[in-house]
Design an enzyme around this catalytic site. Structure first.
Site, PDB file in Angstrom:
ATOM      1  N   ASP A 186      -4.865  35.355 -20.774  1.00 43.13           N
ATOM      2  CA  ASP A 186      -5.161  34.055 -20.206  1.00 43.13           C
ATOM      3  C   ASP A 186      -6.683  33.911 -20.101  1.00 43.13           C
ATOM      4  OD1 ASP A 186      -4.667  31.609 -18.658  1.00 43.13           O
ATOM      5  OD2 ASP A 186      -5.338  32.796 -16.946  1.00 43.13           O
ATOM      6  N   ASP A 243      -8.643  31.008 -17.908  1.00 40.01           N
ATOM      7  CA  ASP A 243      -9.093  30.597 -16.575  1.00 40.01           C
ATOM      8  C   ASP A 243      -8.514  31.510 -15.500  1.00 40.01           C
ATOM      9  OD1 ASP A 243     -10.699  28.064 -16.927  1.00 40.01           O
ATOM     10  OD2 ASP A 243      -8.892  27.537 -18.036  1.00 40.01           O
ATOM     11  N   LYS A 276       4.037  29.565 -22.930  1.00 38.22           N
ATOM     12  CA  LYS A 276       3.169  30.566 -23.545  1.00 38.22           C
ATOM     13  C   LYS A 276       3.992  31.712 -24.151  1.00 38.22           C
ATOM     14  CE  LYS A 276      -1.054  30.240 -20.688  1.00 38.22           C
ATOM     15  NZ  LYS A 276      -1.966  31.060 -19.862  1.00 38.22           N
ATOM     16  N   ASP A 317      -3.011  35.112 -14.495  1.00 39.66           N
ATOM     17  CA  ASP A 317      -3.188  34.834 -13.065  1.00 39.66           C
ATOM     18  C   ASP A 317      -2.350  33.680 -12.553  1.00 39.66           C
ATOM     19  OD1 ASP A 317      -4.664  32.664 -14.313  1.00 39.66           O
ATOM     20  OD2 ASP A 317      -5.644  32.376 -12.376  1.00 39.66           O
ATOM     21  N   ASP A 375       1.692  32.006 -16.882  1.00 38.08           N
ATOM     22  CA  ASP A 375       1.653  33.306 -17.551  1.00 38.08           C
ATOM     23  C   ASP A 375       2.956  34.086 -17.385  1.00 38.08           C
ATOM     24  OD1 ASP A 375      -1.109  33.155 -18.450  1.00 38.08           O
ATOM     25  OD2 ASP A 375      -1.661  33.376 -16.346  1.00 38.08           O
TER      26      ASP A 375
END
Length: 226
Positions: free
Chosen positions: A11, A13, A153, A176, A180
């Site tokens: 990831d 951000d 994802k 995070d 995810d």
């Protein structure tokens, strides 16, 4: 015995950044030295991870827009209906909603498969309108994403692995956020950084002590030492 360096699904951000949302400069050192595939997997529009991969010196292997766009081995595939998402966004605005990004919407200008809405928006109205268009609203903690159901994802990581002739369980995922979780479910090993939300922490195999890139760096150092 030294094992093969595992491919990564990272990831951006909250994972490659600092607490102010800025790319941690150490990412260049760590990722340029990584001797395996690095997939940048993000909710951001397609050009963002492509550009970041370019400047990090990585092969262009990305999952963008929460799985809506996948690029691997010079092959781009799209999942998700941008036209329907735009129609829902237009209806939301017509009913008094505000997308929330100002007069120049850099968040959605280059987005191919979904629409992202500022989290200050009227969530109840947004979800109601999205349902009418057979779409879902996914809260990444950074924005509300109006997208086609089933696009995640994790499905993007499966597509990347298939294109590269890998098993998705070969990958180590670091993230995070709730978006995810699907990546964590698909990858062989998963790590949540300390600033992760509750969903990501619950889904990860390991929650590390460090936040933001400090946490990511600790995972990379551990993996490199195996």
């Amino acid at each position: 015995m030294t094992t093969e360096t595992p491919p990564l699904a990272l990831d951006i951000d909250g994972t490659l950044t600092d607490g102010m949302g800025r790319l941690d400069p150490r990412a260049f050192e760590y990722l340029q030295a990584w001797d395996a595939t690095v997939v940048l997997a993000t909710g951001k529009a397609f050009p963002y991870p492509v550009s970041l991969s370019h400047y990090l010196g990585l092969e262009l292997t990305v999952i963008a827009e929460n799985g809506g766009v996948v690029l691997a081995d010079d092959t781009v595939s799209y999942q998700g209906d941008r036209e329907r998402a735009q129609a829902a966004a237009d209806a939301f605005v017509d009913r008094g909603g505000d997308i929330g990004w100002g007069s120049f919407d850099a968040i959605n200008e280059w987005r191919r498969t979904e629409i992202a809405v500022n989290r200050s928006a009227d969530e109840e109205l947004l979800r109601s309108v999205a349902t009418e268009f057979d779409l879902e609203v996914f809260d990444t903690g950074y924005a509300y994403h109006v997208k086609t159901p089933g696009v995640e994802k994790g499905t993007g990581l499966k597509a990347v692995a298939e294109t590269l002739g890998r098993d998705p369980r070969d990958f180590v995922a670091i993230g995070d956020s709730e978006n995810d979780v699907s990546t964590f479910d698909v990858a062989g090993r998963s790590f949540a950084v300390a600033n992760a939300d509750a969903a990501a922490k619950e889904a990860a195999d390991v929650v590390v002590e460090g936040s933001y890139f400090d946490g990511t760096a600790s995972v990379l150092e551990s993996l490199a030492g195996e």
